[in-house]
Each structure stands twice: as C-alpha cells, then as structure tokens.
Design an enzyme around this catalytic site. Structure first.
Site, PDB file in Angstrom:
ATOM      1  CB  CYS A   1      -0.869   0.049   1.239  1.00 20.78           C
ATOM      2  SG  CYS A   1      -1.806  -1.442   1.518  1.00 20.78           S
TER       3      CYS A   1
ATOM      4  NE  ARG B   1       4.419   2.034  -1.098  1.00 19.63           N
ATOM      5  CZ  ARG B   1       5.467   1.812  -0.316  1.00 19.63           C
ATOM      6  NH1 ARG B   1       6.640   2.259  -0.673  1.00 19.63           N
ATOM      7  NH2 ARG B   1       5.348   1.158   0.822  1.00 19.63           N
TER       8      ARG B   1
ATOM      9  CD1 TRP C   1      -0.458  -5.005  -4.167  1.00 19.67           C
ATOM     10  CD2 TRP C   1      -0.305  -6.241  -2.317  1.00 19.67           C
ATOM     11  NE1 TRP C   1       0.090  -6.205  -4.512  1.00 19.67           N
ATOM     12  CE2 TRP C   1       0.189  -6.988  -3.398  1.00 19.67           C
ATOM     13  CE3 TRP C   1      -0.312  -6.823  -1.050  1.00 19.67           C
ATOM     14  CZ2 TRP C   1       0.688  -8.279  -3.268  1.00 19.67           C
ATOM     15  CZ3 TRP C   1       0.170  -8.112  -0.913  1.00 19.67           C
ATOM     16  CH2 TRP C   1       0.670  -8.824  -2.012  1.00 19.67           C
TER      17      TRP C   1
ATOM     18  CG  ASN D   1       2.115   0.218   3.871  1.00 16.30           C
ATOM     19  OD1 ASN D   1       1.852  -0.955   3.652  1.00 16.30           O
ATOM     20  ND2 ASN D   1       3.291   0.749   3.572  1.00 16.30           N
ATOM     21  N   GLY D   2       0.363  -1.869   6.083  1.00 12.65           N
ATOM     22  CA  GLY D   2       0.899  -2.850   7.032  1.00 12.65           C
ATOM     23  C   GLY D   2      -0.166  -3.866   7.371  1.00 12.65           C
TER      24      GLY D   2
ATOM     25  CD  GLU E   1      17.356  -9.726 -11.849  1.00 16.98           C
ATOM     26  OE1 GLU E   1      17.059 -10.414 -10.867  1.00 16.98           O
ATOM     27  OE2 GLU E   1      16.759  -8.667 -12.106  1.00 16.98           O
TER      28      GLU E   1
ATOM     29  CE  LYS F   1      13.564  -8.023 -13.158  1.00 20.43           C
ATOM     30  NZ  LYS F   1      14.293  -7.652 -12.010  1.00 20.43           N
TER      31      LYS F   1
ATOM     32  CD  GLU G   1       9.851  -9.121 -10.888  1.00 27.17           C
ATOM     33  OE1 GLU G   1      10.880  -8.812 -11.507  1.00 27.17           O
ATOM     34  OE2 GLU G   1       9.504  -8.560  -9.839  1.00 27.17           O
TER      35      GLU G   1
ATOM     36  CG  HIS H   1      21.920 -33.455 -13.184  1.00 28.46           C
ATOM     37  ND1 HIS H   1      22.417 -34.702 -12.864  1.00 28.46           N
ATOM     38  CD2 HIS H   1      22.985 -32.741 -13.642  1.00 28.46           C
ATOM     39  CE1 HIS H   1      23.721 -34.734 -13.090  1.00 28.46           C
ATOM     40  NE2 HIS H   1      24.087 -33.553 -13.573  1.00 28.46           N
TER      41      HIS H   1
ATOM     42  CE  LYS I   1      11.184  -0.713  -7.325  1.00 24.33           C
ATOM     43  NZ  LYS I   1      11.933  -1.524  -8.305  1.00 24.33           N
TER      44      LYS I   1
END
Ligand code: M6R
Length: 618
Positions: free
Chosen positions: A2, A27, A74, A100-101, A491, A495, A498, A514, A613
């Site tokens: 949030c 965010r 969020w 927020n939290g 990485e 990316k 996402e 394997h 974010k």
C-alpha cells in the site's frame, strides 16, 4: 505494498493527494481513496481500480479542502472492493485513517469492539484502528493525539498510519512501525508519504520516521513526537534526487527508462569510489576507495562473507558470491532473507555480513539484518534508498546511487548493486593480497568501460525487440548459463516471469541433464548466456541438447566470434569485457527481452499483476 500520503497546506488537497498517489502507484495496488477535511467534516471518496477512476470521480464531483489523506491499497485482508478500500472511518465518520501494514491481532480487537456494539463495514484489519481511536477519543479527554497514542499500545503488527479528525482540521497525525513513512514541509504545506518520489515535487528535506515516532503535520510545520507524545528535535535529511528522475519523460514506461538509465546508474555507483593515487605509481594509479568502508583487521581476519537479500537483490548477492570468491578468495554464503531469518543460522565472529535491498524496506531483509545484529554481527547494507530503515539500522551503508527506481521490475538497481559488489570484491582482493598492481588496474579499467559498453547494447535494442516479437508466445522460457552466467540466468527468469507472466525458469547449464531437459520441446525458448570462455564447449553441448529437442534458442555471448552461430537460431553479441564482469552487460538484453515480451502480451510492465515494488510485510 500500500501507499499512503497526506497533505495539509495552502492549496486544494485532492489534486495534490492524487498526484502523490500516482507517484506511489509503482508500489502495487488494487484500489485507491482519499479523505478530505472541510468545514470540520470529513469527506471520503474511495473505490476499487486504478487511481484514474478516482481522479475522474473527483473531476465530476470534486472534494474541496486544504487537508486530507490518501491511500493505494494492495489487498491483504478482504478482497479488493470499494468498501475495503481506504480511508476507513469510525462509526460517526469523524475520524478517518489510512494504513499500510498488517494488524496481526485485529480479530481479537474486532471482537472486543463488536462486544461494545461497534458495527464493521469492511473485512479489513485496518478498520479496527479507526474504531479504537474513536473509543479513546470519546472516552478520554478529547485529545486526538492522546487517543492515537493509546490506540497504538493495543496494536500488534506493522503500520504506517495517517489519521485525520474532523474536530482537528488543522492537523494530520502520522505514525510508523515497521512500514516506511516520511514527512516534509515545503512552500505549499506539509506532506507525508510512503516513499520519497511522492514528495520530490514539493520538498527535498524530509524526516524519515523511526519506529514508534509520530509526526503531527500542520500547514506550516511538522512536530515530531515520541511514542508517549514527547517532543523530538531532529534535523531533516536532504534528498538530492532530481524530481525529473521520478517522471517518465519521453519513455512509454518507467521500466524502459530505467533500463536506459543503467549506463549512468553504473557510472554513478562507480565514479565516487575510484580515486587517483597521490603517489602516482604507474602500476597503481587508480584505487577503489569506499569512504563508507575501512578495510581493517575485521576484513583481514574474515573467514566468511554472508550475504542475504530477496528477489533481484538476492540474485545480485549470488553474483557477489562468485565475485568475492573469485577476487578475494573468501568463502561466501548467500541466503534468501526469508529463509535465513527462520533457519537458525550459525554466526561466527569472523563473518562479514552484507545485506542488499534496493528499497531498504523489505520486511524479510530487515528481519534478517536485525537477527544478525542481535547475534553480534556488524551489517554492511547495500541499498539505493537514502534514509531507508536498512540504511539507518545497518552499521555501514553503501549507496548504489541509482536514483529512484519506480518500475516494479528492478533493473538499474540490480546493475548498480552488482557494480558496488564488484568494487568491494576487487578491493578486498587487493587488501587481502590476491590481486596485485597490473591486474587490479586492468580490472578497474574494465569496470570503467562498462557504462559505455552498456550504451552500445542499448543502441541495439531493436534486435531484441524483433526477437521478442517472434518468440513472446512460447509457453515456456528457460535461461541457462554457467559460473557468472548462472546468476544472470536467475535474474533474467525472474524479470521475465514478473512482467510477461510467462513460465520461466533458470538453471545452471550443467544441471540440464539432471531434470530440466524433460521440459524441453517445440513450445520452449532457451536463452543461453555464454560469456565464460573456458566453458564455451560445455555451453555449446548444452545448447545442442535443447535445440535438438525442438527448442528455439538465443545465445548471448561476446562479439567478434562465431562460436555459437551454427547451433542457435539467434546470437546477441555483447561488447567484450572481462568474463567475470559479464553480468553487468549480459543482463541488459535479457531485461529488454522481458520488457518487449510484456508489451507484446499487452501487459503493463510498470505495474505487473499481484506484485508490489516494496514487500513491506511477510
Ligand atoms: O527492495 P528490495 O531490493 O529489498 O526488494 C527485493 C525484491 O522484492 C525485489 O527485488 C523484487 O524481486 C523485484 N520485483 C524484482 O524485480
């Protein structure tokens, strides 16, 4: 997660709150809302969906007033909906809050309030806060600040909170615990926000609230108070980020802008750490010098480096493992912060601890840092965020100087973290006697050339754009590489998933047989990083193994050779640097590939679904 904001001043609050919320969009959110105080009444407008919807509603039906709070939600407790959006109010609508939290004990508090006749409108944990403030306000001496202070004593969990009360139209009360919050005053008035970019337009001088601290905002000043209401005197911190750096300019997306900012970001991470040697010794004419770090007996005696981080920062940490072991010949352990904090790690007085976080606010990373400190370790933070919790609680902070990174998918923060790691590893290698004069200078020269080489790669962005337009609809995409190319594969896969929502995975190319090879088929694209020359033959075998099973193939390798040309559909050539520095360059085409796949699939790369974010809760 949030975003919260607040403004009290000399201008209409609603447009200022909307602008600030837009700066916090990165965010991640699913709904937005504001509360405005006018004529000693509170007016709330909130709704599910994008901020633009809220903005349009405010154009049609404006809310006037020069003080208010705003929020992007969020969802954690309760689905995204108009009702669950913030702000939330108490039953008589005279107190409004944004949060927020997560309030961990909200069920107990809710039951207590319900037993006193309080009716809840939403499914959120946040709503309890508004009702408890009301309880203390009505049953106390009518002082809103005191009611907030009493409320905080009942809350378990994390919060950044802003409160307005209709009876106190001259102030906003804001407080934080384990969630970021900054406050600052400018000519237009006083502001709070979850992050710096939301305030840059109005002020560059801010207070970073510490846990438990309360900011009381008036239109012309801010009072800082402790958790019992005692006044705290502290200077503001100056942020020298440019307001322009938080806007897209001519780029269609922040992500593309930030990919293109990497030459500068890497330069900014590098230059302040390179000093001319006064002795003018030809063999040693440039030295790496971190003002923040003194290589002392702790570094000389170190037997292990422990790196911990999440997501992209973790991938930078894995490159750190290869780099420190390569240059400084010291064992390195890299841990995902959420694992590290719960797995009862072993601490040793000869350990050096490095914690990496772009935002400096990631909940798991902060918990890992605190665990290290509780066990007597000294923490070196690598972060991009001045004033962040990580930078304030770590013993030493190495700033990456990448400037604000707005897109959810991290790009320039990653390469600037990796640049800092290389510099640290190289300098430690010199300090511990593993790298001498000529070689050290050769490495510094190679690092200094990287920003210009990154520009050359960006100049070829169309090659990747065309490739993405042909391959974006493959159902599986894999990345493989060996040694320094393995963390770059990790990485790249992160990316891609996402922002393109394609199933992508990374594996060490040696692992192919394997297990992963079972997944390879005609619906697969394999992107191979092949920059470690001693392993070219081995990579060539792996590439043949996937193409012979029908996979499409792209090889990212050095320019000037045709080693892989006959065994792959496409080659992307990187300007040559030392093999050990290849991650700084090789990741760029992969970032571009992810970006263009997202565009081809009609996704907004700046605001990928379900992602935030900065992950400030567990
Ligand atoms: O702010 P941090 O570096 O601590 O964030 C860690 C991860 O949440 C972050 O890197 C995440 O994986 C990014 N979305 C990657 O693009």
């Amino acid at each position: 997660m949030c975003g919260i904001t607040g403004f009290i001043g000399y201008e209409e609050a609603a447009p200022i709150l909307i602008r600030a919320l837009k700066k916090l969009e990165y965010r991640g959110y699913d709904s937005a809302g504001i509360a405005i105080i006018h004529d000693e009444k509170i007016f709330v407008r909130k709704m599910k969906g994008r901020i633009n919807l809220l903005e349009e509603s405010l154009v049609e039906n404006p809310l006037s007033g020069q003080a208010g709070i705003g929020h992007t939600r969020w969802a954690t407790h309760g689905e995204p909906s108009d009702i669950n959006s913030h702000p939330h109010t108490d039953s008589d609508g005279s107190i409004a809050i944004v949060h927020n939290g997560i309030i961990e004990n909200y069920i107990k508090l809710k039951q207590w309030l319900q037993s006193r006749g309080v009716v809840f409108l939403s499914d959120t944990d946040t709503e309890v806060i508004a009702h408890i403030i009301n309880h203390f306000y009505r049953n106390g001496n009518g002082a809103i600040l005191q009611a907030v202070i009493e409320t905080l004593k009942l809350l378990d969990g994390s919060y950044a909170l802003a409160v307005v009360c209709a009876d106190y139209p001259d102030r906003i009360i804001a407080v934080r615990k384990d969630s970021p919050l900054i406050a600052g005053s400018g000519a237009a008035g006083s502001f709070i926000a979850s992050d710096i970019p939301a305030l840059l337009e109005y002020t560059h001088d801010v207070y970073f609230l510490n846990d438990g601290e309360i900011a009381v905002l008036y239109r012309d000043h801010i009072e800082l108070r402790g958790n019992e209401g005692e006044i705290i005197l502290r200077a503001t911190t100056h942020i020298d980020w440019d307001a322009e750096s938080a806007v897209k300019n001519d780029f269609p997306h922040f992500m593309l802008k930030e990919i293109f900012e990497q030459p500068k970001a890497m330069e900014d991470a590098l230059r302040p750490r390179l000093k001319k040697n006064d002795l003018n010794n030809a063999l040693n004419n440039t030295l790496i010098d971190f003002d923040e770090i003194k290589f002392d007996e702790n570094w000389a005696d170190a037997r292990r480096i422990v790196i911990t981080a999440c997501g992209t920062a973790y991938n930078a940490g894995v490159i750190g493992k290869y780099a420190f072991e390569h240059f400084a010949r010291i064992p390195v352990e890299v841990d995902i912060a959420s694992e590290y904090r719960y797995r009862n790690p072993i601490f040793n007085k000869h350990d050096i601890f490095i914690v990496i976080s772009q935002s400096g606010e990631t909940a798991d990373t902060l918990a890992a840092m605190r665990l290290i400190k509780q066990n007597g370790g000294r923490v070196i933070a690598i972060t991009n965020a001045p004033g962040s919790t990580l930078s304030r609680e770590a013993d030493t902070t190495v700033y990456t100087y990448a400037g604000p990174e707005i897109a959810v998918a991290s790009t320039k923060a990653f390469t600037s973290q990796v640049m800092c790691i290389y510099l640290l590893a190289l300098e430690l290698g010199r300090f511990r006697g593993h790298i001498q004069g000529g070689l050290y200078q050769k490495y510094i020269a190679a690092l200094s050339a990287i920003p210009a080489q990154a520009r050359q790669i960006l100049d070829k962005k169309e090659v990747i754009q065309r490739f993405a337009s042909r391959q974006y609809n493959k159902t599986k995409m894999f990345f493989m590489g060996r040694q320094f190319d393995y963390p770059v594969s990790m990485e790249s896969a992160l990316k891609l998933k996402e922002i393109s929502y394609t199933h992508s995975e990374a594996f060490a190319a040696g692992e192919l047989k394997h297990g992963p090879i079972a997944l390879i088929g005609a619906d697969t694209l394999v992107i191979s990083f092949a920059t470690q020359k001693v392993l070219f033959e081995k990579m060539a075998s792996n590439i043949r193994e996937v193409t012979s099973r029908g996979a499409a193939s792209l090889v990212i390798t050095w320019e000037g050779g045709d080693f892989f040309d006959t065994i792959t559909d496409e080659t992307f050539a990187l300007p040559k640097t030392e093999d050990c520095f290849s991650p700084l360059l090789a990741v760029i085409p992969a970032q571009l590939f992810s970006y263009y796949c997202a565009i081809q699939r009609g996704n907004d790369p700046d605001k990928p679904r379900n992602l935030a974010k900065s992950v400030t809760v567990e």
